[in-house]
Design a protein around this motif. Structure first.
Motif, mmCIF file in Angstrom:
data_model
loop_
_atom_site.group_PDB
_atom_site.id
_atom_site.type_symbol
_atom_site.label_atom_id
_atom_site.label_comp_id
_atom_site.label_asym_id
_atom_site.label_seq_id
_atom_site.Cartn_x
_atom_site.Cartn_y
_atom_site.Cartn_z
ATOM 1 N N HIS A 235 0.817 -1.215 0.000
ATOM 2 C CA HIS A 235 0.000 0.000 0.000
ATOM 3 C C HIS A 235 0.847 1.259 0.000
ATOM 4 N N ALA A 269 -3.586 2.799 15.089
ATOM 5 C CA ALA A 269 -3.859 3.760 14.017
ATOM 6 C C ALA A 269 -3.524 3.154 12.656
ATOM 7 N N LEU A 306 -13.691 6.442 15.222
ATOM 8 C CA LEU A 306 -14.317 5.249 14.657
ATOM 9 C C LEU A 306 -13.209 4.403 14.041
ATOM 10 N N GLY A 308 -11.377 1.754 11.865
ATOM 11 C CA GLY A 308 -11.765 1.222 10.554
ATOM 12 C C GLY A 308 -12.329 2.296 9.641
ATOM 13 N N ARG A 312 -5.278 8.328 5.584
ATOM 14 C CA ARG A 312 -4.414 9.440 5.197
ATOM 15 C C ARG A 312 -4.531 9.723 3.695
ATOM 16 N N TYR A 358 -20.258 15.537 9.329
ATOM 17 C CA TYR A 358 -18.886 15.536 9.860
ATOM 18 C C TYR A 358 -18.022 14.598 9.009
ATOM 19 N N PHE A 359 -18.510 13.383 8.769
ATOM 20 C CA PHE A 359 -17.742 12.392 8.027
ATOM 21 C C PHE A 359 -17.683 12.756 6.545
ATOM 22 N N LYS A 362 -15.185 15.714 6.194
ATOM 23 C CA LYS A 362 -13.792 15.291 6.386
ATOM 24 C C LYS A 362 -13.426 14.122 5.467
ATOM 25 N N LEU A 364 -14.351 10.967 5.364
ATOM 26 C CA LEU A 364 -13.978 9.760 6.112
ATOM 27 C C LEU A 364 -14.839 8.597 5.647
ATOM 28 N N PHE A 390 -2.607 -9.564 8.974
ATOM 29 C CA PHE A 390 -2.246 -8.391 8.167
ATOM 30 C C PHE A 390 -0.726 -8.429 7.909
ATOM 31 N N ARG A 394 1.248 -8.461 4.406
ATOM 32 C CA ARG A 394 2.042 -7.277 4.068
ATOM 33 C C ARG A 394 3.523 -7.562 3.932
#
Ligand code: SDX
Length: 434
Positions: A235, A269, A306, A308, A312, A358-359, A362, A364, A390, A394
């Motif tokens: 990613h 995060a 929230l 999930g 960025r 809000y979401f 932004k 989101l 994960f 990865r």
């Protein structure tokens, strides 16, 4: 490196009244970059970009994300097509080599990876030092790091053959170590890999088989797990990949660099969000309590977010989340848990959030971690194993990016500068005068 990297244009920077020319370089697709390598020499200034929101720290040909459109390409191929038409090992070959394999290349690659799936028998001794209730990610950091105490025939990073051998070993041994971490937490004996099984089936068997009975891998479940591995394979320059690159830029042992990536991925995060998202859905507990948590997520004085949600780079729906949601429904249907309460909460939470200003403002959206936890739990993995899976997926991204970094003539040891806001020079007073 590719020929598409050109410095056709020039940017003009006016700093402290001085005009400075900086080359602007274009890639194949995506934003141009202002090449500031000469900025400090020309102006005596650094740039300041905590979190690297506007900073490219490398050139890469591996993965491209368009955050506004919500597209993700591995070596130019859309993730939606790869997750439907390829296997995870084909994607590993693609990420490492730049092209999808033909059948002969794939068969040889699969044989190579298969023949590296066992770990040195002495690796088992590390496990006896861990508490049984240690978080499996703690065990992964320690045990993958310990790989650097073995395999000294694949640690000369300047030898292309050893770089490839280290890459193959890393991809092959991660599932084995991950399954060992899971078995250790259960107090069950380790299960050795089987060479006749494909990558995901081998991992399922090492996790869920018992020595006292035969184990049959459900092909639908192993295909779903294989697809989940594809979604998580790489990613761009995310936090853990940047960690692997930075560690590798000093010439460190490749296994130790991957251990550093695992440590970074563990954070809630980042890769730890799948575990945190499922725990959040459990805490919300019912559809009726969703508004309470939406309000908490919007409250600046409340650290709750929230899990999930948000990203960025993606300011649109994470394309992996769409595939994950579809896989989630398939697995739940297969397991006969259509009315899984957490799925109902997740879908209602998504519906409400995507309508909330809000979401929306932004930008989101659900990310790859929002539905993965429900899916992995339905397959039979405990929450603490979600980020381990994960990390298994990865590893190929980390190692492909590590290899690209070492092979890029423009790369050098990473050493960021700073904006110093501490004390100016001052003299030490003797203790009795302080
Ligand atoms: C992964 O980088 C990658 O590619 C990562 C990854 C990969 O494959 O490697 O995609 C995997 O890590 C996915 C992300 C998983 N993390 C989470 O789901 C945790 C919850 N998300 C947030 O912590 C956050 O969205 C981040 C960490 C993902 C992104 O953080 P940024 O880019 O630093 O954004 P930000 O924190 O500056 O947020 C911008 C605004 C802020 O509000 P303001 O300060 O502008 O008023 O959006 C808000 C944030 O408060 N916000 C959220 C939110 N995410 C951001 N508000 C509520 N809930 C959220 N989830």
């Amino acid at each position: 490196m590719s020929t598409q990297d050109t410095s056709a244009k020039a940017g003009q920077l006016a700093i402290n009244g001085e005009n400075t020319q900086m080359p602007v370089r274009s890639g194949t697709i995506g934003p141009d970059v202002v090449d500031i390598t000469s900025l400090y020499k020309a102006t005596g200034c650094f740039t300041y970009d905590p979190g690297f929101t506007s900073t490219a720290n490398c050139r890469s040909k591996i993965t491209y994300i368009d955050g506004d459109k919500g597209t993700l390409l591995y070596r130019g191929y859309p993730i939606e097509q790869l997750s439907e038409k390829s296997s995870f090992l084909e994607v590993c070959y693609l990420l490492l080599n730049g092209e999808l394999p033909n059948s002969g290349q794939f068969d040889q690659f699969e044989r190579t990876i298969t023949n590296h799936t066992m770990v040195h028998e002495q690796m088992m001794r590390f496990f006896t030092g861990y508490r049984r209730d240690a978080h499996p990610m703690a065990i992964m950091v320690g045990t993958v790091g310990a790989l650097s105490a073995f395999y000294h025939d694949s640690t000369d990073i300047n030898d292309p053959a050893q770089r490839i051998l280290a890459s193959h070993r890393m991809i092959a041994k991660m599932p084995t170590i991950a399954a060992m971490a899971f078995k250790y937490s259960l107090g069950q004996p380790f299960i050795y890999p089987r060479n006749e099984l494909d990558y995901a089936s081998n991992f399922m068997r090492m996790c869920f088989a018992l020595p006292c009975e035969d184990y049959r891998v459900d092909p639908i479940v192993s295909r779903a797990l294989d697809r989940i591995f594809i979604l998580h394979a790489d990613h761009e320059q995310n936090a853990s990949t940047s960690t692997v690159r930075l560690a590798g830029s000093s010439g460190a042992n490749p296994f130790a660099c991957v251990a550093a990536g695992i440590a970074c991925l563990w954070g809630p995060a980042h890769g730890g969000a799948n575990e945190a998202a499922l725990n959040m859905l459990e805490e919300i507990g019912s559809v009726e309590r969703i508004p309470e948590y939406i309000a908490k997520a919007k409250d600046k004085d409340d650290p709750f977010r929230l899990m999930g949600f948000g990203h960025r780079v993606y300011k649109n729906y994470d394309p992996r989340a769409r595939v994950m949601q579809k896989t989630c429904h398939e697995i739940l249907d297969l397991m006969g848990v259509k009315d899984e309460p957490l799925l109902k909460i997740a879908m209602e939470l998504e519906r409400i959030a995507l309508q909330d200003e809000y979401f929306v403002e932004k930008r989101l959206y659900p990310n790859v971690d929002f539905y993965s936890g429900i899916t992995l739990r339905a397959i039979g993995f405990p929450v603490a194993m979600f980020t381990v899976l994960f990390a298994v997926a990865r590893t190929v991204g980390w190692i492909a990016q590590w290899k690209e970094m070492i092979e890029d003539p423009e790369q050098r040891i990473g050493r960021p500068r700073q904006l110093y806001i501490g004390d100016d020079k001052r003299d030490v007073l003797p203790l009795e005068q302080r």
